[in-house]
Design a protein around this motif. Structure first.
Motif, PDB file in Angstrom:
ATOM      1  N   SER A 223      53.668  59.559 -49.239  1.00 56.47           N
ATOM      2  CA  SER A 223      53.643  59.775 -50.738  1.00 56.47           C
ATOM      3  C   SER A 223      54.832  60.259 -51.265  1.00 56.47           C
ATOM      4  CB  SER A 223      52.751  61.112 -50.753  1.00 56.47           C
ATOM      5  OG  SER A 223      51.335  60.524 -50.335  1.00 56.47           O
TER       6      SER A 223
ATOM      7  N   VAL B  19      48.221  49.862 -58.955  1.00 59.43           N
ATOM      8  CA  VAL B  19      48.357  51.282 -58.497  1.00 59.43           C
ATOM      9  C   VAL B  19      47.051  52.073 -58.765  1.00 59.43           C
ATOM     10  CG1 VAL B  19      50.768  50.985 -59.273  1.00 59.43           C
ATOM     11  CG2 VAL B  19      49.204  52.140 -60.672  1.00 59.43           C
TER      12      VAL B  19
ATOM     13  N   ARG C 134      45.552  54.646 -56.528  1.00 61.07           N
ATOM     14  CA  ARG C 134      46.655  55.469 -55.397  1.00 61.07           C
ATOM     15  C   ARG C 134      47.796  56.067 -56.160  1.00 61.07           C
ATOM     16  NH1 ARG C 134      50.428  51.988 -53.378  1.00 61.07           N
ATOM     17  NH2 ARG C 134      50.278  50.367 -55.106  1.00 61.07           N
ATOM     18  N   PHE C 135      47.875  56.019 -57.689  1.00 64.16           N
ATOM     19  CA  PHE C 135      48.878  56.768 -58.270  1.00 64.16           C
ATOM     20  C   PHE C 135      47.942  57.504 -59.324  1.00 64.16           C
ATOM     21  CE2 PHE C 135      52.825  53.560 -58.198  1.00 64.16           C
ATOM     22  CZ  PHE C 135      52.674  53.777 -56.702  1.00 64.16           C
TER      23      PHE C 135
ATOM     24  N   MET D 186      52.475  59.650 -56.322  1.00 65.83           N
ATOM     25  CA  MET D 186      52.227  58.192 -55.518  1.00 65.83           C
ATOM     26  C   MET D 186      51.717  58.461 -54.257  1.00 65.83           C
ATOM     27  SD  MET D 186      55.501  56.397 -57.298  1.00 65.83           S
ATOM     28  CE  MET D 186      56.641  57.122 -56.261  1.00 65.83           C
ATOM     29  N   ASN D 187      50.293  57.939 -53.878  1.00 61.19           N
ATOM     30  CA  ASN D 187      49.847  58.173 -52.679  1.00 61.19           C
ATOM     31  C   ASN D 187      49.900  56.667 -51.951  1.00 61.19           C
ATOM     32  OD1 ASN D 187      49.783  60.753 -52.716  1.00 61.19           O
ATOM     33  ND2 ASN D 187      47.450  60.784 -53.776  1.00 61.19           N
ATOM     34  N   SER D 188      49.716  56.518 -50.608  1.00 61.17           N
ATOM     35  CA  SER D 188      49.477  55.151 -49.835  1.00 61.17           C
ATOM     36  C   SER D 188      50.366  54.245 -50.559  1.00 61.17           C
ATOM     37  CB  SER D 188      47.718  54.897 -50.485  1.00 61.17           C
ATOM     38  OG  SER D 188      47.030  55.683 -49.696  1.00 61.17           O
ATOM     39  N   LEU D 189      51.517  54.637 -50.481  1.00 63.40           N
ATOM     40  CA  LEU D 189      52.750  53.907 -50.717  1.00 63.40           C
ATOM     41  C   LEU D 189      52.822  52.533 -49.855  1.00 63.40           C
ATOM     42  CD1 LEU D 189      55.208  56.468 -51.849  1.00 63.40           C
ATOM     43  CD2 LEU D 189      54.448  54.577 -53.605  1.00 63.40           C
ATOM     44  N   LYS D 190      53.234  51.389 -50.505  1.00 63.97           N
ATOM     45  CA  LYS D 190      53.270  50.112 -50.012  1.00 63.97           C
ATOM     46  C   LYS D 190      54.701  49.538 -50.160  1.00 63.97           C
ATOM     47  CE  LYS D 190      48.710  48.815 -51.154  1.00 63.97           C
ATOM     48  NZ  LYS D 190      47.946  47.978 -52.056  1.00 63.97           N
TER      49      LYS D 190
ATOM     50  N   ASP E 177      55.655  48.760 -53.477  1.00 61.14           N
ATOM     51  CA  ASP E 177      56.202  49.798 -54.635  1.00 61.14           C
ATOM     52  C   ASP E 177      57.459  50.173 -54.930  1.00 61.14           C
ATOM     53  OD1 ASP E 177      53.205  51.398 -53.379  1.00 61.14           O
ATOM     54  OD2 ASP E 177      53.517  50.240 -55.362  1.00 61.14           O
TER      55      ASP E 177
END
Length: 128
Positions: free
Chosen positions: A17, A64, A67-68, A83-87, A90
């Motif tokens: 995150s 997003v 997740r965001f 921002m969570n669970s970033l890939k 991103d």
């Protein structure tokens, strides 16, 4: 005149995150729109999220959603993008922007050409 300063970018592993902040000053109204956009290398700038300065009418890009989260810190006159669970996809430079005389369309469409003022950007890098 509006001034925007982003902060909070950095390097994070996938699944992690980050919290971006956009400190805003100047002539902003409750109906103004505050948006977050991002631009990856060799790609077009794309919409991420937007909200009215009053805190209502949020809108997210499909990529997003869930997740965001965009929100406002009233005490600090700051808009936050959590921002969570970033890939890895991103990864980009993230910009905040203001459309001072925003319409309903500004929030809903996420068109960058509707926005009048832009911050300098902050780099977000997500490693796999």
């Amino acid at each position: 005149q509006v001034q925007l300063v982003e902060s909070g970018g950095g390097l994070v592993q996938a699944g992690g995150s980050l919290r971006l902040s956009c400190a805003a000053s100047g002539r902003i109204f409750s109906s103004s729109a505050l948006g977050w956009f991002r631009q990856a290398p060799e790609k077009e700038r794309e919409f991420v999220a937007a909200m009215r300065w009053s805190g209502t009418s949020t809108h997210y890009a499909d990529s997003v959603k869930g997740r965001f989260t965009i929100s406002r810190d009233n005490a600090k006159n700051t808009v936050v993008l959590q921002m969570n669970s970033l890939k890895p996809e991103d990864t980009a430079v993230y910009y905040c922007a203001v459309d001072v005389m925003a319409t309903t369309r500004t929030i809903a469409t996420g068109r960058s050409d509707e926005y009048d003022y832009w911050g300098q950007g902050t780099q977000v890098t997500v490693s796999s």
